[in-house]
Design an enzyme around this catalytic site. Sequence first.
Site, PDB file in Angstrom:
ATOM      1  N   SER A 129       0.831  -1.204   0.000  1.00 10.45           N
ATOM      2  CA  SER A 129       0.000   0.000   0.000  1.00 10.45           C
ATOM      3  C   SER A 129       0.862   1.248   0.000  1.00 10.45           C
ATOM      4  O   SER A 129       1.916   1.294   0.662  1.00 10.45           O
ATOM      5  CB  SER A 129      -0.903   0.015   1.233  1.00 10.45           C
ATOM      6  OG  SER A 129      -1.612   1.233   1.326  1.00 10.45           O
ATOM      7  N   LYS A 156       2.877  -1.881   6.229  1.00  7.10           N
ATOM      8  CA  LYS A 156       2.973  -1.933   4.771  1.00  7.10           C
ATOM      9  C   LYS A 156       4.320  -1.394   4.279  1.00  7.10           C
ATOM     10  O   LYS A 156       4.824  -1.838   3.233  1.00  7.10           O
ATOM     11  CB  LYS A 156       1.815  -1.170   4.127  1.00  7.10           C
ATOM     12  CG  LYS A 156       0.481  -1.890   4.250  1.00  7.10           C
ATOM     13  CD  LYS A 156       0.511  -3.252   3.572  1.00  7.10           C
ATOM     14  CE  LYS A 156      -0.850  -3.915   3.553  1.00  7.10           C
ATOM     15  NZ  LYS A 156      -0.838  -5.234   2.871  1.00  7.10           N
TER      16      LYS A 156
END
Length: 228
Positions: A129, A156
């Site tokens: 992400s 992430k």
Amino acid sequence: MTITLITGANKGIGFETAKQLLELGHVVYIGARDVERGEKAAAALGARFVRLDVTDDASVSSALATIDSAEGRLDVLVHNAGVLEYGVTDGPTALRVFNTNAVGIVRVTEAALPLLRRSSNPNVVTVSSSAGSFWAVNNPDRPEFHLTTALYSASKSAATMLTVQYAKSQPGIKFNALEPGFTATDMTAAFGGGRSPEESARTVVRLATLDEDGPTGTFQDETGELRW
């Protein structure tokens, strides 16, 4: 036949990725923690199911042993399993988020490496992400600038870094991470809106079907390589 394993694939982006890869002729294994949901998803798609909890070493080892016994190799691994926590920032929550979003990548990758090395064109794709991108979260023109999901974003960042480091340490295997775009899934329901999982899955599929001379160690979205 291309043998593919997708973690967390009983719904959302993972499910749509499985659907699209099946249409391309892949043999797809849907990995999911919940047996009933996983078997139901696999049956709906015509895929195969393996119980796989990325936070449990024994579950991961068993799932990869099942694929090894049935197929003898793995061509594509998609790290799709993930959790999103917001509003709670404490030690137990941090351990749970990182265990799924980052440590889970290590568990599954390490168990899969012997099978991936038997493939003539191995591809590993991490659904990461831009919420974990230093460039994006510090850029007022990006939607990630306004996010306050500390644990998700940090995990992430780790997921993308793990992908890049695996690309360096495993030069015979392509490792790429991606930003799928804000997608309407169960995980993002509290935020409202988002594009369809089908649209977001297309970037996963593109990276999962790279040729032998395709890129490795990159972070991409549907437009190409991103800064992070």
